[in-house]
Design a protein around this motif. Structure first.
Motif, PDB file in Angstrom:
ATOM      1  N   MET A   1      -5.921 -10.452  -4.250  1.00 37.27           N
ATOM      2  CA  MET A   1      -4.603  -9.876  -4.266  1.00 37.27           C
ATOM      3  C   MET A   1      -4.000 -10.002  -2.878  1.00 37.27           C
ATOM      4  SD  MET A   1      -3.742  -6.283  -5.842  1.00 37.27           S
ATOM      5  CE  MET A   1      -2.725  -5.105  -5.095  1.00 37.27           C
ATOM      6  N   PRO A   2      -2.805 -10.560  -2.743  1.00 43.42           N
ATOM      7  CA  PRO A   2      -2.187 -10.734  -1.429  1.00 43.42           C
ATOM      8  C   PRO A   2      -1.771  -9.396  -0.822  1.00 43.42           C
ATOM      9  CG  PRO A   2      -0.745 -11.557  -3.156  1.00 43.42           C
ATOM     10  CD  PRO A   2      -2.009 -11.146  -3.811  1.00 43.42           C
ATOM     11  N   THR A   3      -1.795  -9.357   0.498  1.00 46.18           N
ATOM     12  CA  THR A   3      -1.404  -8.163   1.230  1.00 46.18           C
ATOM     13  C   THR A   3      -0.054  -8.395   1.882  1.00 46.18           C
ATOM     14  OG1 THR A   3      -3.704  -7.668   1.692  1.00 46.18           O
ATOM     15  CG2 THR A   3      -2.075  -6.594   3.079  1.00 46.18           C
ATOM     16  N   VAL A   4       0.819  -7.388   1.800  1.00 44.52           N
ATOM     17  CA  VAL A   4       2.141  -7.462   2.406  1.00 44.52           C
ATOM     18  C   VAL A   4       2.273  -6.311   3.389  1.00 44.52           C
ATOM     19  CG1 VAL A   4       4.613  -7.357   1.981  1.00 44.52           C
ATOM     20  CG2 VAL A   4       3.118  -8.484   0.335  1.00 44.52           C
ATOM     21  N   ASN A   5       2.652  -6.595   4.627  1.00 45.79           N
ATOM     22  CA  ASN A   5       2.876  -5.553   5.617  1.00 45.79           C
ATOM     23  C   ASN A   5       4.365  -5.241   5.686  1.00 45.79           C
ATOM     24  OD1 ASN A   5       0.177  -5.376   6.424  1.00 45.79           O
ATOM     25  ND2 ASN A   5       0.421  -7.141   7.757  1.00 45.79           N
ATOM     26  N   VAL A   6       4.682  -3.945   5.666  1.00 49.25           N
ATOM     27  CA  VAL A   6       6.069  -3.500   5.714  1.00 49.25           C
ATOM     28  C   VAL A   6       6.172  -2.406   6.768  1.00 49.25           C
ATOM     29  CG1 VAL A   6       7.947  -2.440   4.415  1.00 49.25           C
ATOM     30  CG2 VAL A   6       6.364  -3.997   3.269  1.00 49.25           C
ATOM     31  N   ASP A   7       7.143  -2.520   7.663  1.00 49.67           N
ATOM     32  CA  ASP A   7       7.398  -1.475   8.648  1.00 49.67           C
ATOM     33  C   ASP A   7       8.365  -0.460   8.048  1.00 49.67           C
ATOM     34  OD1 ASP A   7       5.812  -2.610  10.622  1.00 49.67           O
ATOM     35  OD2 ASP A   7       7.449  -3.883  11.342  1.00 49.67           O
ATOM     36  N   VAL A   8       7.984   0.832   8.136  1.00 47.00           N
ATOM     37  CA  VAL A   8       8.798   1.900   7.575  1.00 47.00           C
ATOM     38  C   VAL A   8       8.914   3.001   8.619  1.00 47.00           C
ATOM     39  CG1 VAL A   8       8.995   3.584   5.711  1.00 47.00           C
ATOM     40  CG2 VAL A   8       7.930   1.374   5.271  1.00 47.00           C
ATOM     41  N   GLU A   9      10.119   3.525   8.786  1.00 42.96           N
ATOM     42  CA  GLU A   9      10.300   4.651   9.698  1.00 42.96           C
ATOM     43  C   GLU A   9      10.159   5.948   8.910  1.00 42.96           C
ATOM     44  OE1 GLU A   9      13.556   4.645  12.441  1.00 42.96           O
ATOM     45  OE2 GLU A   9      13.567   2.454  12.488  1.00 42.96           O
TER      46      GLU A   9
END
Length: 83
Positions: A1-9
């Motif tokens: 399963m691919p991993t996605v990085n997301v920046d969240v404040e």
């Protein structure tokens, strides 16, 4: 399963205990509050949290022999390994 990085404040005060417990439940993590995986000792008829409480009381009362016995049972209940 691919991993996605997301920046969240997000501010930490926006996250409450219920949110964290729900996240742990969704991940299948331990959310008992004890810090031990759920296990069961058929000899003591106690789960890991109850064994930890009994261990605490034995140590608090100075009953080292009983405490050591409970440590062995706690290890078995948490890890499935016999000492």
């Amino acid at each position: 399963m691919p991993t996605v990085n997301v920046d969240v404040e997000v501010e930490l005060y926006d996250i409450d205990t219920e949110d964290l417990v729900e996240e742990l439940k969704s991940r299948g993590g331990n959310h008992s509050g004890v810090g031990l995986e759920d296990g069961y000792c058929p000899i003591e008829c106690k789960n890991t949290g109850q064994l930890a409480e009994a261990l605490f009381e034995a140590r608090r009362n100075g009953n080292d022999q009983r405490a050591l016995e409970l440590v062995d049972r706690l290890i078995y209940a948490a890890l499935g390994r016999i000492i």
